[in-house]
Design a protein around this motif. Structure first.
Motif, PDB file in Angstrom:
ATOM      1  N   ARG A 119     -30.644  -2.734  49.722  1.00  0.00           N
ATOM      2  CA  ARG A 119     -31.543  -3.197  50.779  1.00  0.00           C
ATOM      3  C   ARG A 119     -30.765  -3.952  51.857  1.00  0.00           C
ATOM      4  O   ARG A 119     -30.990  -3.773  53.051  1.00  0.00           O
ATOM      5  N   GLN A 146     -34.725 -11.530  43.072  1.00  0.00           N
ATOM      6  CA  GLN A 146     -34.398 -10.138  43.389  1.00  0.00           C
ATOM      7  C   GLN A 146     -32.903  -9.891  43.225  1.00  0.00           C
ATOM      8  O   GLN A 146     -32.483  -8.852  42.713  1.00  0.00           O
ATOM      9  N   LEU A 147     -32.101 -10.851  43.638  1.00  0.00           N
ATOM     10  CA  LEU A 147     -30.656 -10.714  43.540  1.00  0.00           C
ATOM     11  C   LEU A 147     -30.198 -10.714  42.089  1.00  0.00           C
ATOM     12  O   LEU A 147     -29.251 -10.017  41.722  1.00  0.00           O
ATOM     13  N   LEU A 175     -34.511 -12.650  51.387  1.00  0.00           N
ATOM     14  CA  LEU A 175     -34.478 -12.203  50.003  1.00  0.00           C
ATOM     15  C   LEU A 175     -34.879 -13.338  49.087  1.00  0.00           C
ATOM     16  O   LEU A 175     -34.785 -14.508  49.448  1.00  0.00           O
ATOM     17  N   GLU A 181     -30.632  -2.610  43.595  1.00  0.00           N
ATOM     18  CA  GLU A 181     -31.657  -2.310  44.599  1.00  0.00           C
ATOM     19  C   GLU A 181     -31.577  -3.300  45.764  1.00  0.00           C
ATOM     20  O   GLU A 181     -31.707  -2.920  46.941  1.00  0.00           O
ATOM     21  N   THR A 182     -31.350  -4.579  45.449  1.00  0.00           N
ATOM     22  CA  THR A 182     -31.303  -5.601  46.498  1.00  0.00           C
ATOM     23  C   THR A 182     -30.068  -5.437  47.375  1.00  0.00           C
ATOM     24  O   THR A 182     -30.136  -5.582  48.597  1.00  0.00           O
ATOM     25  N   VAL A 210     -31.335 -16.131  51.564  1.00  0.00           N
ATOM     26  CA  VAL A 210     -31.807 -16.003  50.182  1.00  0.00           C
ATOM     27  C   VAL A 210     -32.513 -17.304  49.825  1.00  0.00           C
ATOM     28  O   VAL A 210     -31.933 -18.383  49.944  1.00  0.00           O
TER      29      VAL A 210
END
Length: 322
Positions: free
Chosen positions: A200, A189-190, A185, A196-197, A113
């Motif tokens: 993924r 996004q997190l 990532l 959604e993340t 991340v």
């Protein structure tokens, strides 16, 4: 015993702790019983004192799991058939650790991340300042002192700017692992699209989607006002305690420090916003690496070249000041 099937490898202060906490709830995943064992940073040898010279470093190094049998034992309670995971957010930065993972588990999957490197560095400094360890009450002064600290043997968590050179780190990682085994990532996004993340990540690991909830903010320290009387009284005590903690079992100082830290954090002030001038100074030497990161990932990180940060986890959700 088997070694991990996947690793959360970094970066520090980029949401790895929140991701770890969310994935621990997945019924098909089982994590090491200790978060951040740092085993692959050690090379089966006790951490060297000459690389643990910063405030509190020697105390922290006592908790590193450097023996192979102790590391394997961290996975002893895993349910049958679960994928084994380990989280140490310094593995992305430590190129030797990358090589050791590749040698031991060449088929492992790795999740990294990444976060705006200036925001990440600021959060890193804030963490250490609010724990009473960082000597500099001014973030920019601490960054300017980074080269001296690294040369003096301060541990990786003090490498504020260097930790954010993700382009170089991922470039090296991809010489060791095929691209399909590495998931990159973004912190945003997190935070902004957690469900959604997390789905993924589940798809990447090959487990069922929809099994874990949103990643909650983790590992967030309140800001400690350097001018407050409480700060001036307690900082010397905390720093002395961490120094003495290098000569005692880690759990002893951890237990003793809890009431001190609660008092130190009481009445935490709003976090000061990083000035545009300070952001520019920290950002300038990182621009070349942002270009490398874009080349490696095929994604744009143009927002990281801007003059405004996006704040930390809770601030992004409108709960506290950035």
């Amino acid at each position: 015993m088997p070694l991990p099937d996947f690793f959360l490898i970094g970066a520090p202060k980029a949401g790895t702790t929140a991701l770890h906490a969310a994935l621990r709830a997945h019924p098909q995943l089982s994590f090491a019983s200790v978060k951040e064992p740092k085993y692959f940073m050690c090379g089966d040898a006790r951490p060297r004192r000459e690389t643990q010279r910063g405030p509190g470093d020697a105390h922290s190094a006592q908790e590193w799991v450097w023996q192979r049998d102790r590391y394997e034992a961290l996975f002893a309670g895993a349910p049958q058939g679960a994928l084994l995971g380990e989280s140490t957010p310094f593995y992305l930065y430590d190129l030797d650790a990358q090589r050791r993972i590749a040698a031991a588990r060449p088929d492992a999957k790795l999740v990294a991340v990444v976060r705006d490197p200036v925001d990440r560095a600021y959060s890193n400094w804030m963490h250490l300042w609010s724990d009473g360890l960082e000597p500099e009450a001014d973030f920019l002064a601490a960054v300017r002192d980074e080269d001296r600290r690294v040369a003096a043997g301060w541990a990786p968590f003090w490498h504020y700017r260097r930790q954010g050179r993700y382009g170089e780190q991922l470039q090296h990682l991809l010489t060791l692992f095929p691209r399909e085994q590495v998931l990159v990532l973004r912190y945003r996004q997190l935070v902004d699209a957690a469900g959604e993340t997390l789905d993924r990540v589940s798809r990447f690991l090959g487990v069922a989607e929809g099994q874990v909830g949103a990643a909650a903010p983790e590992n967030v320290r309140p800001y400690v006002d350097p001018d407050a009387r409480r700060t001036r009284l307690l900082r010397p005590v905390l720093r002395a305690g961490f120094a003495l903690g290098a000569y005692a079992p880690p759990q002893v100082w951890r237990a003793a420090s809890r009431p001190l830290l609660r008092a130190y954090h009481a009445g935490g002030a709003a976090r000061p916003t990083l000035s545009v001038e300070a952001r520019r100074e920290v950002q300038a030497p990182l621009l070349d690496d942002i270009a490398v990161l874009e080349e490696v990932t095929g994604e744009s990180f143009a927002d990281w070249r801007g003059e405004q940060g996006r704040g930390e986890f809770r601030a992004r959700q409108g709960r506290i000041s950035p």
